[in-house]
Design a protein around this motif. Structure first.
Motif, PDB file in Angstrom:
ATOM      1  N   GLY A   1     -44.053  -4.199  32.322  1.00  0.00           N
ATOM      2  CA  GLY A   1     -45.013  -4.987  33.091  1.00  0.00           C
ATOM      3  C   GLY A   1     -46.393  -4.898  32.463  1.00  0.00           C
ATOM      4  O   GLY A   1     -46.685  -3.968  31.702  1.00  0.00           O
TER       5      GLY A   1
ATOM      6  N   GLY B   1     -44.115  -3.762  45.450  1.00  0.00           N
ATOM      7  CA  GLY B   1     -44.760  -4.880  44.790  1.00  0.00           C
ATOM      8  C   GLY B   1     -46.264  -4.852  44.906  1.00  0.00           C
ATOM      9  O   GLY B   1     -46.835  -4.045  45.637  1.00  0.00           O
ATOM     10  N   PRO B   2     -46.972  -5.731  44.184  1.00  0.00           N
ATOM     11  CA  PRO B   2     -48.433  -5.748  44.199  1.00  0.00           C
ATOM     12  C   PRO B   2     -49.001  -6.092  45.565  1.00  0.00           C
ATOM     13  O   PRO B   2     -48.444  -6.907  46.305  1.00  0.00           O
ATOM     14  CB  PRO B   2     -48.787  -6.842  43.183  1.00  0.00           C
ATOM     15  CG  PRO B   2     -47.548  -7.047  42.368  1.00  0.00           C
ATOM     16  CD  PRO B   2     -46.412  -6.740  43.275  1.00  0.00           C
TER      17      PRO B   2
ATOM     18  N   ALA C   1     -46.149  -8.346  49.485  1.00  0.00           N
ATOM     19  CA  ALA C   1     -45.575  -7.048  49.808  1.00  0.00           C
ATOM     20  C   ALA C   1     -45.954  -6.640  51.224  1.00  0.00           C
ATOM     21  O   ALA C   1     -47.120  -6.683  51.599  1.00  0.00           O
ATOM     22  CB  ALA C   1     -46.062  -6.001  48.812  1.00  0.00           C
TER      23      ALA C   1
ATOM     24  N   GLY D   1     -36.379  -1.796  42.658  1.00  0.00           N
ATOM     25  CA  GLY D   1     -37.656  -2.410  42.980  1.00  0.00           C
ATOM     26  C   GLY D   1     -37.556  -3.398  44.123  1.00  0.00           C
ATOM     27  O   GLY D   1     -36.545  -3.438  44.824  1.00  0.00           O
ATOM     28  N   PRO D   2     -38.616  -4.169  44.357  1.00  0.00           N
ATOM     29  CA  PRO D   2     -39.742  -4.417  43.440  1.00  0.00           C
ATOM     30  C   PRO D   2     -40.708  -3.239  43.325  1.00  0.00           C
ATOM     31  O   PRO D   2     -40.878  -2.482  44.267  1.00  0.00           O
ATOM     32  CB  PRO D   2     -40.437  -5.624  44.066  1.00  0.00           C
ATOM     33  CG  PRO D   2     -40.134  -5.499  45.532  1.00  0.00           C
ATOM     34  CD  PRO D   2     -38.746  -4.936  45.608  1.00  0.00           C
TER      35      PRO D   2
ATOM     36  N   ALA E   1     -44.657  -1.978  41.396  1.00  0.00           N
ATOM     37  CA  ALA E   1     -45.926  -2.440  40.837  1.00  0.00           C
ATOM     38  C   ALA E   1     -46.671  -1.252  40.261  1.00  0.00           C
ATOM     39  O   ALA E   1     -46.485  -0.111  40.691  1.00  0.00           O
ATOM     40  CB  ALA E   1     -46.776  -3.123  41.902  1.00  0.00           C
TER      41      ALA E   1
ATOM     42  N   ASN F   1     -51.522  -2.649  40.294  1.00  0.00           N
ATOM     43  CA  ASN F   1     -51.459  -3.832  41.166  1.00  0.00           C
ATOM     44  C   ASN F   1     -50.879  -5.047  40.445  1.00  0.00           C
ATOM     45  O   ASN F   1     -51.209  -6.196  40.769  1.00  0.00           O
ATOM     46  CB  ASN F   1     -52.819  -4.185  41.761  1.00  0.00           C
ATOM     47  CG  ASN F   1     -52.664  -4.984  43.053  1.00  0.00           C
ATOM     48  OD1 ASN F   1     -51.752  -4.738  43.840  1.00  0.00           O
ATOM     49  ND2 ASN F   1     -53.564  -5.938  43.278  1.00  0.00           N
TER      50      ASN F   1
ATOM     51  N   PRO G   1     -46.938  -6.513  38.957  1.00  0.00           N
ATOM     52  CA  PRO G   1     -45.505  -6.249  39.089  1.00  0.00           C
ATOM     53  C   PRO G   1     -44.935  -5.624  37.814  1.00  0.00           C
ATOM     54  O   PRO G   1     -45.391  -5.907  36.704  1.00  0.00           O
ATOM     55  CB  PRO G   1     -44.904  -7.632  39.343  1.00  0.00           C
ATOM     56  CG  PRO G   1     -45.890  -8.593  38.766  1.00  0.00           C
ATOM     57  CD  PRO G   1     -47.237  -7.960  38.963  1.00  0.00           C
ATOM     58  N   CYS G   2     -43.938  -4.771  37.985  1.00  0.00           N
ATOM     59  CA  CYS G   2     -43.224  -4.219  36.838  1.00  0.00           C
ATOM     60  C   CYS G   2     -41.731  -4.170  37.171  1.00  0.00           C
ATOM     61  O   CYS G   2     -41.338  -4.057  38.338  1.00  0.00           O
ATOM     62  CB  CYS G   2     -43.752  -2.849  36.424  1.00  0.00           C
ATOM     63  SG  CYS G   2     -43.853  -1.606  37.715  1.00  0.00           S
ATOM     64  N   THR G   3     -40.932  -4.259  36.136  1.00  0.00           N
ATOM     65  CA  THR G   3     -39.489  -4.378  36.268  1.00  0.00           C
ATOM     66  C   THR G   3     -38.803  -3.174  35.669  1.00  0.00           C
ATOM     67  O   THR G   3     -39.206  -2.683  34.602  1.00  0.00           O
ATOM     68  CB  THR G   3     -38.998  -5.651  35.553  1.00  0.00           C
ATOM     69  OG1 THR G   3     -39.674  -6.786  36.081  1.00  0.00           O
ATOM     70  CG2 THR G   3     -37.498  -5.831  35.722  1.00  0.00           C
TER      71      THR G   3
END
Length: 292
Positions: free
Chosen positions: A225, A238-239, A244, A272-273, A275, A278, A280-282
């Motif tokens: 991300g 999530g962010p 979220a 996830g999700p 973050a 702030n 998003p990352c996977t």
């Protein structure tokens, strides 16, 4: 960088931050066996393993490749730790042991994304005084050579090497991450980097208890991300402001290269999700093949 893709793929380049610390003397192997977390006594001449040094509380001070040159000589190939500082720390435990700790400033780590010529897996090779290690994994072949000859710097290839390390679950620990994590929290069993069967070493009781009592609660997770390079906390949910409903800290990023990084997170973190910063990352799978 060369305009020729084939030339670029085999180009040799120095690895920034890498250093060699030599342990030499009659008691070098015995000293390393008593201090480090992997089974040094199991190595034959020319063999190497991932290894590390722990605090008495089982936290990783330094992670390195340990190479047995011969019965009285070991090299610690340090990706991140300062060789002189580590030698000074280790010297406090030498006592009457017959060995010398010598940072080898004359040696350079030179790498290439190319097959090793003579080394294979955990077996190194001495090619006219140049020590070669096979550093290949599932994402392709690469080699590392230790010699007195350096190479021309190439930031792009050095970055690619570091990203490869992270993708295969080799954490690159900056000084501020020293003494922060246990081997199990860093999933170092994937690299076969520590032993729960050999004799005592600093932190061994913590490592063994965690292993045999099934108390591992955190692991290494690969994330991708735009915010991972900030090495912030990983947030579950999530962010903020992106829909979220609940956001809570769930892990900590410890190293990154580009848009990929490694985080220490709970075993049950799920997919996830998430973050970080702030953004998003996977979650990505860790690659195999770098264990030795």
């Amino acid at each position: 960088m060369s305009d020729n893709p084939q030339a670029a793929s085999t180009q040799e380049f120095p690895l920034p931050g890498h250093a060699v610390l030599a342990l030499a003397g009659r008691d070098a192997v015995a000293f390393a066996q008593a201090q480090f977390m992997n089974d040094v006594a199991a190595l034959g001449d020319g063999q190497w393993q991932w290894n590390g040094w722990l605090t008495p509380k089982g936290r990783v001070i330094a992670l390195f490749a340990l190479l047995r040159i011969d019965a009285e000589t070991l090299w610690l190939i340090l990706p991140d730790a300062d060789a002189q500082a580590l030698a000074t720390q280790l010297q406090r435990f030498v006592f009457r042991s017959k060995l010398k700790l010598a940072p080898r400033a004359d040696l350079h780590a030179v790498a290439a994304f190319a097959p090793a010529v003579a080394a294979s897996g955990p077996v190194s090779a001495d090619i006219d005084g140049v020590i070669e290690l096979d550093m290949s994994g599932d994402d392709g072949q690469r080699r590392l050579r230790i010699s007195t000859t350096d190479a021309e710097a190439n930031d792009a290839l050095a970055s690619r090497w570091r990203a490869y390390d992270l993708a295969h679950g080799l954490p690159r620990l900056h000084a501020d991450q020293a003494e922060a994590w246990t081997p199990q929290q860093l999933s170092l069993e994937r690299l076969r980097a520590f032993s729960v069967k050999k004799g005592c070493y600093p932190g061994q009781e913590i490592v063994a208890r965690t292993h045999f009592l099934g108390k591992v609660k955190r692991e290494l997770v690969r994330l991708q991300g735009n915010g991972v390079h900030e090495l912030d906390e990983v947030m579950d949910g999530g962010p903020v402001g992106a829909g979220a409903q609940t956001v809570r800290p769930i892990g900590q990023l410890i190293c990154a290269e580009g848009d990929e990084g490694l985080a220490v997170m709970p075993l049950d973190a799920g997919d996830g999700p998430f973050a970080s910063g702030n953004l998003p990352c996977t979650r990505l799978p860790l690659l195999d093949g770098l264990a030795r």
